[in-house]
Every structure is written in C-alpha cells, then in structure tokens.
Scaffold this motif. Structure first.
Motif, mmCIF file in Angstrom:
data_model
loop_
_atom_site.group_PDB
_atom_site.id
_atom_site.type_symbol
_atom_site.label_atom_id
_atom_site.label_comp_id
_atom_site.label_asym_id
_atom_site.label_seq_id
_atom_site.Cartn_x
_atom_site.Cartn_y
_atom_site.Cartn_z
ATOM 1 N N MET A 1 -10.602 -32.802 -17.381
ATOM 2 C CA MET A 1 -10.333 -34.001 -18.181
ATOM 3 C C MET A 1 -10.208 -33.677 -19.663
ATOM 4 O O MET A 1 -9.675 -34.464 -20.428
ATOM 5 C CB MET A 1 -11.454 -35.028 -17.958
ATOM 6 N N GLY A 2 -10.740 -32.533 -20.114
ATOM 7 C CA GLY A 2 -10.605 -32.159 -21.506
ATOM 8 C C GLY A 2 -11.539 -32.943 -22.399
ATOM 9 O O GLY A 2 -12.410 -33.677 -21.948
ATOM 10 N N ILE A 3 -11.355 -32.783 -23.686
ATOM 11 C CA ILE A 3 -12.190 -33.445 -24.677
ATOM 12 C C ILE A 3 -11.400 -34.584 -25.304
ATOM 13 O O ILE A 3 -10.280 -34.395 -25.760
ATOM 14 C CB ILE A 3 -12.637 -32.449 -25.768
ATOM 15 N N TYR A 4 -12.012 -35.758 -25.322
ATOM 16 C CA TYR A 4 -11.390 -36.915 -25.948
ATOM 17 C C TYR A 4 -11.669 -36.885 -27.449
ATOM 18 O O TYR A 4 -12.708 -36.406 -27.898
ATOM 19 C CB TYR A 4 -11.921 -38.202 -25.341
ATOM 20 N N ASP A 5 -10.747 -37.438 -28.213
ATOM 21 C CA ASP A 5 -10.985 -37.553 -29.650
ATOM 22 C C ASP A 5 -12.010 -38.630 -29.952
ATOM 23 O O ASP A 5 -12.885 -38.449 -30.797
ATOM 24 C CB ASP A 5 -9.668 -37.859 -30.368
ATOM 25 N N PHE A 6 -11.904 -39.763 -29.227
ATOM 26 C CA PHE A 6 -12.814 -40.888 -29.457
ATOM 27 C C PHE A 6 -13.246 -41.445 -28.106
ATOM 28 O O PHE A 6 -12.401 -41.709 -27.239
ATOM 29 C CB PHE A 6 -12.128 -42.006 -30.252
ATOM 30 N N ALA A 23 -6.231 -46.774 -31.941
ATOM 31 C CA ALA A 23 -4.951 -46.525 -31.270
ATOM 32 C C ALA A 23 -3.780 -46.759 -32.212
ATOM 33 O O ALA A 23 -2.767 -46.041 -32.150
ATOM 34 C CB ALA A 23 -4.837 -47.422 -30.039
ATOM 35 N N GLN A 24 -3.915 -47.750 -33.075
ATOM 36 C CA GLN A 24 -2.840 -48.039 -34.023
ATOM 37 C C GLN A 24 -2.724 -46.954 -35.084
ATOM 38 O O GLN A 24 -1.623 -46.573 -35.487
ATOM 39 C CB GLN A 24 -3.101 -49.390 -34.687
ATOM 40 N N THR A 25 -3.854 -46.436 -35.536
ATOM 41 C CA THR A 25 -3.870 -45.485 -36.639
ATOM 42 C C THR A 25 -3.645 -44.048 -36.183
ATOM 43 O O THR A 25 -3.030 -43.249 -36.892
ATOM 44 C CB THR A 25 -5.214 -45.581 -37.387
ATOM 45 N N PHE A 26 -4.160 -43.717 -35.002
ATOM 46 C CA PHE A 26 -4.073 -42.348 -34.494
ATOM 47 C C PHE A 26 -3.364 -42.348 -33.133
ATOM 48 O O PHE A 26 -4.004 -42.159 -32.086
ATOM 49 C CB PHE A 26 -5.469 -41.745 -34.360
ATOM 50 N N PRO A 27 -2.065 -42.569 -33.103
ATOM 51 C CA PRO A 27 -1.359 -42.754 -31.826
ATOM 52 C C PRO A 27 -1.322 -41.511 -30.946
ATOM 53 O O PRO A 27 -1.010 -41.630 -29.753
ATOM 54 C CB PRO A 27 0.048 -43.154 -32.273
ATOM 55 N N ASP A 28 -1.645 -40.351 -31.486
ATOM 56 C CA ASP A 28 -1.580 -39.124 -30.693
ATOM 57 C C ASP A 28 -2.950 -38.634 -30.243
ATOM 58 O O ASP A 28 -3.034 -37.584 -29.588
ATOM 59 C CB ASP A 28 -0.885 -38.013 -31.503
ATOM 60 N N ARG A 29 -4.000 -39.347 -30.579
ATOM 61 C CA ARG A 29 -5.333 -38.884 -30.211
ATOM 62 C C ARG A 29 -5.819 -39.579 -28.938
ATOM 63 O O ARG A 29 -5.530 -40.746 -28.699
ATOM 64 C CB ARG A 29 -6.311 -39.123 -31.358
ATOM 65 N N LYS A 30 -6.581 -38.844 -28.154
ATOM 66 C CA LYS A 30 -7.038 -39.337 -26.845
ATOM 67 C C LYS A 30 -8.251 -40.247 -27.015
ATOM 68 O O LYS A 30 -9.243 -39.865 -27.654
ATOM 69 C CB LYS A 30 -7.381 -38.152 -25.943
ATOM 70 N N ILE A 31 -8.147 -41.431 -26.428
ATOM 71 C CA ILE A 31 -9.197 -42.443 -26.546
ATOM 72 C C ILE A 31 -9.684 -42.818 -25.153
ATOM 73 O O ILE A 31 -8.873 -43.110 -24.263
ATOM 74 C CB ILE A 31 -8.668 -43.695 -27.274
ATOM 75 N N LEU A 32 -10.991 -42.820 -24.971
ATOM 76 C CA LEU A 32 -11.597 -43.205 -23.697
ATOM 77 C C LEU A 32 -12.514 -44.400 -23.934
ATOM 78 O O LEU A 32 -13.383 -44.368 -24.818
ATOM 79 C CB LEU A 32 -12.403 -42.044 -23.115
ATOM 80 N N ASN A 106 -2.177 -42.507 -24.381
ATOM 81 C CA ASN A 106 -3.334 -41.777 -24.897
ATOM 82 C C ASN A 106 -4.648 -42.538 -24.738
ATOM 83 O O ASN A 106 -5.695 -42.063 -25.190
ATOM 84 C CB ASN A 106 -3.133 -41.444 -26.381
ATOM 85 N N VAL A 107 -4.622 -43.706 -24.088
ATOM 86 C CA VAL A 107 -5.827 -44.521 -23.912
ATOM 87 C C VAL A 107 -6.177 -44.593 -22.433
ATOM 88 O O VAL A 107 -5.310 -44.852 -21.587
ATOM 89 C CB VAL A 107 -5.631 -45.938 -24.477
ATOM 90 N N GLN A 108 -7.457 -44.391 -22.124
ATOM 91 C CA GLN A 108 -7.921 -44.399 -20.736
ATOM 92 C C GLN A 108 -9.150 -45.289 -20.621
ATOM 93 O O GLN A 108 -10.010 -45.299 -21.501
ATOM 94 C CB GLN A 108 -8.264 -42.968 -20.300
ATOM 95 N N PHE A 109 -9.231 -46.061 -19.528
ATOM 96 C CA PHE A 109 -10.402 -46.871 -19.211
ATOM 97 C C PHE A 109 -11.118 -46.267 -18.005
ATOM 98 O O PHE A 109 -10.463 -45.848 -17.041
ATOM 99 C CB PHE A 109 -10.002 -48.310 -18.867
#
Length: 384
Positions: A1-6, A23-32, A106-109
């Motif tokens: 799964m790797g490391i999420y940014d947030f 998500a709006q500010t950092f569209p390329d970073r992974k968010i969980l 880039n967003v996961q629930f």
C-alpha cells in the motif's frame, strides 16, 4: 500500500473538511481517510454566521439575513448584513465531501475499527482492523471525552446539550425568512436554557431545546419542555414530529494539545476547535483547515497554527464560570447583551475577530457584578 502523504483518522466535519482542503491544494499527494463506517444519515446540523459566502454553497440547506431574539421583557429582529446565517445539514455535507473526494484517484477511504496511532520523526501509523497504515502526517479527530484527564479545580466542564424536533404544522405558522437564535421564554431552573427555531417553510421548522449545564436531562424532560413551549408559547395546536435530533457539545476551557506526536496533529473537537463559551465549531474547523494547509506550504509541517488571543481565552473562562455558578442569570445577561449591542458586534466578539475597543463595548454593556466575581475567583483564588 505504500506510504500516504496524509492520513485522516476520523471522517466527520473536521476530517472531511481538511481532506477537501488538502485534496484541492495538493492534488498529487496520497490521502487516506479512515472512519468507522460511511456516514449515510442526517446525524447533525451545523449553523454559523459569516460575512463570506458559505464555504460549501451547494451543501448549504438554508441561509438567512435576519435573526430574532426573545427574552421575558425584550424582543427584537436583527438584520445581519454584512453577515448571513447559514445552515448545513450533516447528510448534505457528507454527500458533498464523498462525491468530491471519491472522484479523485489520490484519495482513498477505508472503514473499520481505528486503533493505535503512533509514530516517530520520520512517519506515523494508524491501525485499522489490525492493519497498520503508514503516513507522513496524521490528523486525528477521534475525540473521546472519557480519555480526557479533567482538572476540575482549574478548568470548567459544561455541556451544551439539546434535543430538537423537526415539526410540520397543520396550518402555516413560521416565517421561513426569520430563524430564532434565542428564545428564553422557557423555565430556566437555575441554568441557561433556551429554545432555537430554524424555519424551513411556513409549515416546517426545527424547534430545539438547548441547555448549558454539567449534566444531561432525561428524554422525557427534553420532550416535556418542547411540548410545553410549542403549545404555550408558540400556540401551535396541530403538528406532527417528522424527525428528532439530539446532541452534546463539550464546553471547557481546558487546553487540549494540538501536537500528539512528531507527525500527529489533533483537529476538530480533539484539537480544541469548539468555542468554549458558545459551542460553535463548524466555521472554526474551516478556518483551522485553511491554517493547516498554509502551515504545510510555508513551513513543511502542520504545526504552525494561530492561537486565540489571550483576552478571548480569559473571556471564555469568565463566561463558563458565570454559566456554572449563576446559570439562572444567563437569560438576563443575554438580554442585556442583545439589547445594548448591534448583532454585528456580538458576532465579531464571538468570532474573536474584532478590535479591543469593540470588545470593551461588549463587556461594558453587561451587568458587571457576576463577571467581576468570576474574574476575582479565577485570578485571585486560581480555581473554579
């Protein structure tokens, strides 16, 4: 799964609001986003005043430019400009957030039982159903009042608790353009108690019984107060209850730490975003989310956040002291507050956004003795 940014531990108002900003500010970073389960019910209502438009216009259920106040010997309708009073239903906000965030790659629930949150200088981790998720930054909104170590000789602990009935009347009764912010025409019983009306149409409204006190009431006591108010004060004879809303908001001046680890930040109620003396939180959460994003951009971490000015922290403690020891006087105090000040000055005071001179005008408009006694007790005795 790797490391999420947030990683957002908790997907309520604070978690989803921050996730939307990230998500709006950092569209390329992974968010969980981790939560117990998806939110599919209208479990709460958020109201707030603002000069700016609602931060979520498509999720805003109602917006008003007037408010009413009712005391035992004083009644007034206030025109709010340049403010408006907004109402966002929980279900509408959740749908808005899910719809927006679920479209992003880039967003996961993930859903389940959230366990241990820990970390070191390099990264943090959150356990969900026994599985550890790694993140560069973790934002924790999992508030549990049982885990807060209270210091009752130093800090105040009240609850804002309420029960609301959404009713539909047999005949037109409500002015859909005029909510009631406070109606003190209900027995006080030594505590601050008032009714609150949010009209949706001429025949539909939320009528809410709200109290500031250390202990909750029984369901029967809330219901009896609502029944008596609707029948005796509003003089409504024919109506039916279409839904019921309950809530408890902690009101305390105990400082809560924001930094819970080298890479863990507390947000929402856990991060002290509830205004201690009023219980308002939704707009404070939005401003906090913006401040967190600014800190990430400018400093590379989320911890450089503004604090409330010292005078407002003192005002909160004094108000909680008066509510605790002189709750039965609060309807007189609020009547003086609304009689002697424009609504814009009151909003600025509660928002902690106006000049010291305007704050002094607020304080000078109130009956002084209860506040002087509270200040002396807090400063000279150093205790509640």
């Amino acid at each position: 799964m790797g490391i999420y940014d947030f990683i957002l531990a908790g997907g309520g108002a604070a978690g989803l609001s921050l996730a939307l900003r990230l998500a709006q500010t950092f569209p390329d970073r992974k968010i969980l986003i981790l939560d117990r389960e998806p939110k599919r019910a209208n479990d709460r209502t958020w109201c707030f005043w603002s000069v700016d438009p609602s931060p979520y216009p498509t999720a805003t259920f109602r917006s008003w430019d007037r408010l009413a106040f009712f005391g035992n010997n004083f009644t007034k309708t206030y025109f709010l400009s340049p403010y408006r009073y907004h109402l966002i239903r929980g279900i509408d906000f959740y749908r808005y957030a899910y719809d927006h965030l679920s479209r992003l790659a880039n967003v996961q629930f993930e859903y389940g039982e959230i366990g241990k949150i820990e970390g070191d200088e390099r990264q943090a981790s959150v356990s969900l159903n026994g599985i550890s998720f790694q993140g560069k930054w973790v934002f924790n909104s999992l508030y549990d009042p049982q885990k807060i170590t209270k210091q009752p000789r130093r800090y105040h602990y009240l609850k804002q608790h309420f029960r609301g009935w959404e009713i539909e009347t047999d005949t037109p009764f409500f002015d859909p353009q005029l909510p009631t912010l406070f109606d003190f025409r209900t027995p006080q019983n030594g505590q601050m108690r008032f009714m609150y009306i949010l009209p949706f149409s001429e025949r539909e409204a939320m009528v809410e019984y709200t109290l500031f006190s250390p202990e909750l009431l029984s369901d029967e006591e809330y219901d009896t107060a609502l029944q008596n108010y609707i029948a005796d004060i509003l003089k409504i004879n024919g109506y039916r209850i279409t839904s019921v809303e309950n809530g408890v908001i902690p009101m305390s001046d105990q400082p809560l730490p924001r930094k819970l680890g080298e890479r863990v930040l507390a947000i929402g109620t856990l991060g002290g975003r509830v205004k201690p003396s009023s219980g308002y939180a939704f707009l404070r959460i939005q401003k906090d989310s913006e401040a967190i994003v600014r800190s990430l951009i400018k400093y590379g971490n989320p911890f450089n956040l503004p604090e409330s000015p010292a005078r407002y922290r003192l005002f909160d403690s004094i108000m909680l002291q008066v509510m605790l020891r002189h709750g039965g006087e609060m309807h007189h105090i609020f009547t003086q507050l609304f009689r002697n000040n424009p609504i814009q000055r009151i909003f600025g005071f509660l928002d902690e956004s106006q000049s010291f001179l305007q704050d002094i005008k607020i304080l000078a408009s109130l009956p002084p003795w209860s506040f002087i006694k509270a200040l002396l007790r807090l400063k000279l005795l150093g205790r509640v």
